[in-house]
Structure formats: structure tokens, C-alpha cells
Design an enzyme around this catalytic site. Structure first.
Site, short mmCIF file in Angstrom:
data_model
loop_
_atom_site.label_atom_id
_atom_site.label_comp_id
_atom_site.label_asym_id
_atom_site.label_seq_id
_atom_site.Cartn_x
_atom_site.Cartn_y
_atom_site.Cartn_z
CB SER A 180 -1.29 0.24 1.04
OG SER A 180 -0.92 1.54 1.26
CB SER A 181 0.09 4.59 -1.07
OG SER A 181 -0.93 5.30 -0.71
CB CYS A 182 -0.47 3.48 4.26
SG CYS A 182 -0.67 1.79 5.07
CE1 TYR A 238 -2.61 -1.10 4.45
CE2 TYR A 238 -3.32 -3.18 5.40
CZ TYR A 238 -3.15 -1.94 4.34
OH TYR A 238 -3.68 -1.36 2.87
CE LYS A 259 -1.22 -4.96 3.08
NZ LYS A 259 -1.72 -5.50 2.21
CG HIS A 288 -9.68 3.18 2.73
ND1 HIS A 288 -10.18 1.83 2.69
CD2 HIS A 288 -8.95 3.12 3.07
CE1 HIS A 288 -9.26 1.67 2.82
NE2 HIS A 288 -8.35 2.26 3.23
N1 LIG Z 1 -8.82 -0.14 -0.67
C1 LIG Z 1 -7.95 0.54 -0.33
O1 LIG Z 1 -7.49 1.57 -0.76
C2 LIG Z 1 -6.26 -0.60 -0.65
C3 LIG Z 1 -6.01 -1.53 -0.45
N2 LIG Z 1 -4.92 -2.21 -1.10
C4 LIG Z 1 -4.28 -3.48 -1.05
O2 LIG Z 1 -5.18 -4.28 -1.61
C5 LIG Z 1 -6.11 -5.96 -0.52
C6 LIG Z 1 -6.63 -5.58 -1.23
O3 LIG Z 1 -7.77 -5.07 -0.35
P1 LIG Z 1 -9.53 -4.40 -0.43
O4 LIG Z 1 -8.94 -5.10 -1.20
O5 LIG Z 1 -9.55 -3.14 -0.58
O6 LIG Z 1 -10.10 -5.46 1.13
P2 LIG Z 1 -11.10 -5.70 1.42
O7 LIG Z 1 -11.17 -5.83 2.86
O8 LIG Z 1 -12.48 -5.38 0.75
O9 LIG Z 1 -11.02 -7.58 1.26
C7 LIG Z 1 -10.54 -8.00 1.22
C8 LIG Z 1 -10.77 -9.69 1.56
O10 LIG Z 1 -10.17 -10.17 2.07
C9 LIG Z 1 -11.05 -11.30 2.32
N3 LIG Z 1 -10.19 -11.97 3.89
C10 LIG Z 1 -9.26 -11.18 5.21
N4 LIG Z 1 -8.70 -11.50 5.75
C11 LIG Z 1 -8.90 -13.22 5.35
C12 LIG Z 1 -9.16 -13.84 6.05
N5 LIG Z 1 -8.69 -14.22 7.26
N6 LIG Z 1 -8.81 -15.72 5.41
C13 LIG Z 1 -9.34 -15.61 4.45
N7 LIG Z 1 -9.97 -14.16 3.59
C14 LIG Z 1 -9.41 -13.35 4.93
C15 LIG Z 1 -11.96 -10.72 2.98
O11 LIG Z 1 -12.69 -11.99 3.20
P3 LIG Z 1 -13.91 -11.59 4.47
O12 LIG Z 1 -14.92 -10.41 2.61
O13 LIG Z 1 -14.87 -12.51 3.38
O14 LIG Z 1 -14.42 -10.74 5.42
C16 LIG Z 1 -11.73 -9.42 1.64
O15 LIG Z 1 -12.96 -10.33 0.88
C17 LIG Z 1 -4.72 -5.79 0.54
O16 LIG Z 1 -3.76 -6.18 0.49
C18 LIG Z 1 -4.88 -3.99 0.67
O17 LIG Z 1 -3.95 -3.83 2.33
C19 LIG Z 1 -3.58 -1.67 -0.97
C20 LIG Z 1 -3.62 0.06 -1.18
C21 LIG Z 1 -5.48 0.79 -1.10
C1 LIG Z 2 -4.96 3.26 1.43
C2 LIG Z 2 -4.42 4.20 3.14
O1 LIG Z 2 -5.66 4.01 3.59
C3 LIG Z 2 -5.72 4.77 4.64
O2 LIG Z 2 -5.14 5.85 5.02
P1 LIG Z 2 -6.14 7.50 4.92
O3 LIG Z 2 -5.92 7.65 3.09
O4 LIG Z 2 -6.16 8.06 5.53
O5 LIG Z 2 -7.02 7.41 4.86
P2 LIG Z 2 -8.48 7.61 4.43
O6 LIG Z 2 -9.59 7.30 3.13
O7 LIG Z 2 -9.64 6.68 5.67
O8 LIG Z 2 -8.83 9.16 5.07
C4 LIG Z 2 -8.17 9.56 4.22
C5 LIG Z 2 -8.70 11.16 4.61
O9 LIG Z 2 -10.29 11.56 4.26
C6 LIG Z 2 -10.18 11.99 5.69
N1 LIG Z 2 -11.70 11.98 5.38
C7 LIG Z 2 -12.93 12.89 5.65
N2 LIG Z 2 -13.69 12.18 5.61
C8 LIG Z 2 -13.66 11.58 6.09
C9 LIG Z 2 -15.03 9.99 5.81
O10 LIG Z 2 -15.91 9.79 6.40
N3 LIG Z 2 -14.19 8.81 6.30
C10 LIG Z 2 -12.78 8.37 5.91
N4 LIG Z 2 -12.08 7.39 6.18
N5 LIG Z 2 -11.91 9.52 5.86
C11 LIG Z 2 -12.31 10.88 5.44
C12 LIG Z 2 -10.00 11.95 6.05
O11 LIG Z 2 -9.85 11.86 7.91
C13 LIG Z 2 -8.15 11.62 6.04
O12 LIG Z 2 -7.76 13.04 5.93
C14 LIG Z 2 -4.58 3.75 5.31
O13 LIG Z 2 -5.00 3.81 7.04
C15 LIG Z 2 -4.92 2.35 4.40
O14 LIG Z 2 -5.99 1.47 5.07
C16 LIG Z 2 -4.15 2.43 3.44
O15 LIG Z 2 -3.72 2.36 2.88
#
Ligand SMILES: NC(=O)C1=CN([C@@H]2O[C@H](COP(=O)(O)OP(=O)(O)OC[C@H]3O[C@@H](n4cnc5c(N)ncnc54)[C@H](OP(=O)(O)O)[C@@H]3O)[C@@H](O)[C@H]2O)C=CC1
Ligand SMILES: C[C@H]1O[C@H](OP(=O)(O)OP(=O)(O)OC[C@H]2O[C@@H](n3cnc4c(=O)[nH]c(N)nc43)[C@H](O)[C@@H]2O)[C@@H](O)[C@@H](O)C1=O
Length: 320
Positions: free
Chosen positions: A112-114, A141, A145, A184
Site C-alpha cells: 500500500s502507499s501507506c 498495518y 505490509k 475509506h
Molecule cells: N482499498 C484500498 O484503498 C487499498 C487496498 N490495498 C490492498 O489491496 C488488497 C485488497 O484490499 P481491499 O480489496 O480493499 O480489501 P477488502 O477488505 O475489500 O477485501 C479483503 C478480502 O480479504 C478477505 N479476507 C480477510 N481476512 C481473511 C482471512 N483471514 N481469510 C480469508 N480471507 C480473508 C476478505 O474476506 P471477507 O469479505 O470474507 O472478510 C475480503 O474478501 C489488500 O492487500 C490491501 O492492503 C492497498 C492500497 C489501497
Molecule cells: C489506502 C490507505 O488508507 C488509509 O489511509 P488514509 O488515506 O488516511 O485513509 P482514509 O481514506 O480513511 O482517509 C483519507 C482522508 O479522508 C478524510 N476523511 C474525511 N471524511 C472521512 C470519512 O467520513 N471517512 C474516512 N475514512 N475518511 C474521511 C480522513 O480524515 C483522511 O484525512 C490507511 O489507513 C490505509 O488503509 C491505507 O493504505
């Protein structure tokens, strides 16, 4: 190692196939001549080596996209640090070792970018990794990662495994998690703007100051880029994937309200954390490999809201 890899006629496992990214990768693989395999969530907990290795022996996947993880927004990361570090470490170590034992031909890990330092240079180059302190709201997290990246690199060095790692920026889109607290920012704002519109509320709440900046990549672009890397990249270096452009959260709020059709005022709840002040990744490496993002933020937000209306909107659930 030869960077080109074919998915043709291969058994391709999408771990986390029901999630935002996993479901997008399943959609993207429909146009590849491969067999998509998925592990049943109820009988294969990816933190359990015994359960996974039995499934792997039966199914014998040849290529793997690891999209399974414990994922959430800033509030989830900030309040559930133990789950975020344990689950992600457990999933990554279990899947990487199982892939080695099963002689998986290629594995794509997702960081992740984080993972980058809170005050990394912007846009963030891949070389910024481990050059400074992490963002406190998601350091647990991020450490998990970073461990995943190191796992993939170590297995490539010691065992010759073709494991690669991609660093996606903030992702959003169809199939996202719309939980009010755990999600998010994009899905959270869509939910709140929609509810405010339906209730004719004069105001909607935004977390933080709105002054920080984020980059947003539509999930189908991310899936396309990951399939591209699976087919065209094989090295231990991490690869960023993003649009290379960021926006202030306040501008994002305006774009979401325009898509949703909400015209009320905003209340900024500064008791909620802003997180890192800016996070936009340098995409020159993936661009040089031949891949670019295609979906604009306005178009992506419109597609996400359409999916929300068809699958999540509260009034939809009541009708159903
Ligand atoms: N979303 C984002 O903004 C970003 C995501 N990523 C990365 O991308 C990848 C996917 O993220 P995203 O699709 O958003 O996440 P989601 O939460 O949407 O999906 C995660 C999936 O993983 C499954 N899962 C979690 N724990 C387990 C477990 N113990 N056994 C089997 N399956 C499991 C979940 O299943 P179930 O639904 O049943 O819980 C779900 O289907 C991750 O590696 C994340 O770190 C990176 C940067 C940004
Ligand atoms: C992908 C990246 O995503 C996460 O980092 P993040 O980018 O900070 O996450 P975020 O999307 O939740 O917030 C982005 C910004 O948005 C603002 N904000 C406003 N209003 C709402 C609101 O209602 N909800 C949320 N969640 N944020 C809000 C919030 O305060 C922040 O300033 C990592 O934990 C990690 O998961 C990771 O890898």
C-alpha cells in the site's frame, strides 16, 4: 528471471476474491484465457496454514493474486492496531510459504502507499521505503505490509520464487466497503452525501480539516495494472501503481456531492484524524513498463455511486 509470464490455460487463484480489489481482479481475468480458482471463505482461513495447504494440494493454483487482507480506513487502522498487524502478518506468511511449498509459478503481493514515511518526498518514489518514520494512524498495518514486501524479496533470493510486490495508492470503486466508520474516505463520503440528500439534511459531516491531499485510483484500473505486472514484471523491486495526481479532500468532497446531487453545507469534525498530509505515488516505473491509469476521478466516482445505488443504498435494501 524472464519478466514475461502467460496466464493462458493457467489455474489462477484470486485470494480475497470477494473484496474490492479481489472482485475487480476476477472481473479483469474474465478476458484472460485462464481458469479462475477461489478458496471458500468458510473453510479456508488464510491465517491457518493447515487449512490453506490442504486446499492448495487439492487445487494446485499456478498463479496467485494475494488480495486478501485486513483492510480499512483511517479510523479502523487507528483503533484496531492488533487486528491490522496480526491478521496481515498471518495472511502474508501463510500464503507466501504455501505458495513456495506448492511450487506456485508466480505470486503478486499487495502492499500500500501507506508503507512510505509520513513525510516522504511527493510524488513518492519506491526508493523512499524505510527512509523515515511512518504515519502513526496506520503504522501497524504499514509494518505488516512492509514485512510482506520483505517476505517476497527473501523468497525470491533464497528459493528463486517468482514473487512480486505492487504498492497501490488509495483505491475505490464498485465492490467497496461502505461501512460508515470502518471504510475509506470515498465510500464514506458517498454514503454520507447520499443519506443527507435523501433526508434533505442541511449539512453533512466530513472528518478532519479537508486540507490533506490524497490520490485515488479506480479499482478496475488497479486490477488491470496488477494483471499487467503479473504478465510483464519479474524482479524484487516494488512497483507503485496510481494515477500520479492527488486532490485535497475538500475538493474530493465537492466532487462527491456533485455526483450524488447533494447541495447542503459541510461540517468538518476535526476531532477525527487527518492522517498523513499528502500521499501521491511516483508512477514513472510502471509507466515506463508500459502501463498507465485510464479512469478519471469524476468518472470513477460516478461509477462507484451507480454501484452503491444498485447494491448498497439503504432504500434499496428496504425494497429488497
Ligand atoms: N482499498 C484500498 O484503498 C487499498 C487496498 N490495498 C490492498 O489491496 C488488497 C485488497 O484490499 P481491499 O480489496 O480493499 O480489501 P477488502 O477488505 O475489500 O477485501 C479483503 C478480502 O480479504 C478477505 N479476507 C480477510 N481476512 C481473511 C482471512 N483471514 N481469510 C480469508 N480471507 C480473508 C476478505 O474476506 P471477507 O469479505 O470474507 O472478510 C475480503 O474478501 C489488500 O492487500 C490491501 O492492503 C492497498 C492500497 C489501497
Ligand atoms: C489506502 C490507505 O488508507 C488509509 O489511509 P488514509 O488515506 O488516511 O485513509 P482514509 O481514506 O480513511 O482517509 C483519507 C482522508 O479522508 C478524510 N476523511 C474525511 N471524511 C472521512 C470519512 O467520513 N471517512 C474516512 N475514512 N475518511 C474521511 C480522513 O480524515 C483522511 O484525512 C490507511 O489507513 C490505509 O488503509 C491505507 O493504505
Amino acid at each position: 528471471m524472464n519478466p514475461s509470464y502467460t496466464l493462458r490455460n493457467k489455474r489462477v487463484w484470486v485470494a480475497g476474491h470477494r473484496g474490492l480489489v479481489g472482485s475487480a481482479i476476477v472481473r479483469r481475468l474474465q478476458s484472460e484465457d485462464c481458469e479462475i480458482v477461489t478458496a471458500p471463505r468458510d473453510s479456508v482461513d488464510l491465517r491457518r496454514p493447515d487449512q490453506l495447504e490442504k486446499w492448495m494440494r487439492d487445487v494446485r493454483p499456478q498463479a496467485v493474486f494475494l488480495a486478501a487482507a485486513r483492510v480499512g480506513g483511517i479510523h479502523a487502522n487507528n483503533t484496531r492496531p492488533a487486528e491490522f498487524i496480526y491478521d496481515n502478518l498471518a495472511i502474508q506468511t501463510t500464503v507466501v510459504e504455501a505458495c513456495r511449498r506448492s511450487n506456485v509459478e508466480k505470486l503478486l503481493l499487495m502492499g500500500s502507499s501507506c508503507i512510505y514515511p509520513r513525510l516522504a518526498p511527493q510524488p513518492i518514489p519506491e526508493s523512499a521505503l524505510l527512509t523515515g518514520p511512518l504515519e502513526p494512524t496506520n503504522e501497524w498495518y504499514a509494518v505488516a505490509k512492509i514485512a510482506g514486501i520483505k517476505l517476497g524479496q527473501a523468497y525470491r533470493r533464497q528459493y528463486g520464487c517468482d514473487f512480486i510486490s505492487v504498492m497501490p495508492t488509495n483505491l475505490y470503486g464498485a465492490g467497496d466497503n461502505f461501512d460508515r466508520l470502518q471504510s475509506h474516505v470515498v465510500p464514506a463520503l458517498i454514503l454520507k452525501a447520499h443519506e443527507a440528500k435523501m433526508a434533505r439534511a442541511p449539512q453533512m459531516e466530513v472528518w478532519g480539516t479537508g486540507a490533506v491531499r490524497r490520490e485515488f485510483l479506480y479499482v478496475d484500473d488497479a486490477a488491470d495494472g496488477m494483471v499487467f505486472l503479473m504478465k510483464n514484471y519479474s524482479d524484487e523491486g516494488i512497483v507503485n501503481i496510481g494515477t500520479g495526481r492527488d486532490v485535497p479532500i475538500i475538493d474530493l468532497v465537492g466532487m462527491v456531492c456533485k455526483v450524488v446531487g447533494y447541495e447542503g453545507t459541510l461540517r468538518f469534525d476535526t476531532s477525527r484524524p487527518d492522517g498523513t498530509p499528502r500521499k501521491v505515488v511516483d508512477v514513472s516505473r510502471i509507466n515506463a513498463l508500459g502501463w498507465n491509469a485510464k479512469i478519471s476521478l469524476p468518472d470513477g466516482l460516478a461509477m462507484t455511486y451507480r454501484w452503491f445505488l444498485e447494491n448498497v443504498a439503504p432504500e434499496k435494501r428496504r425494497v429488497a
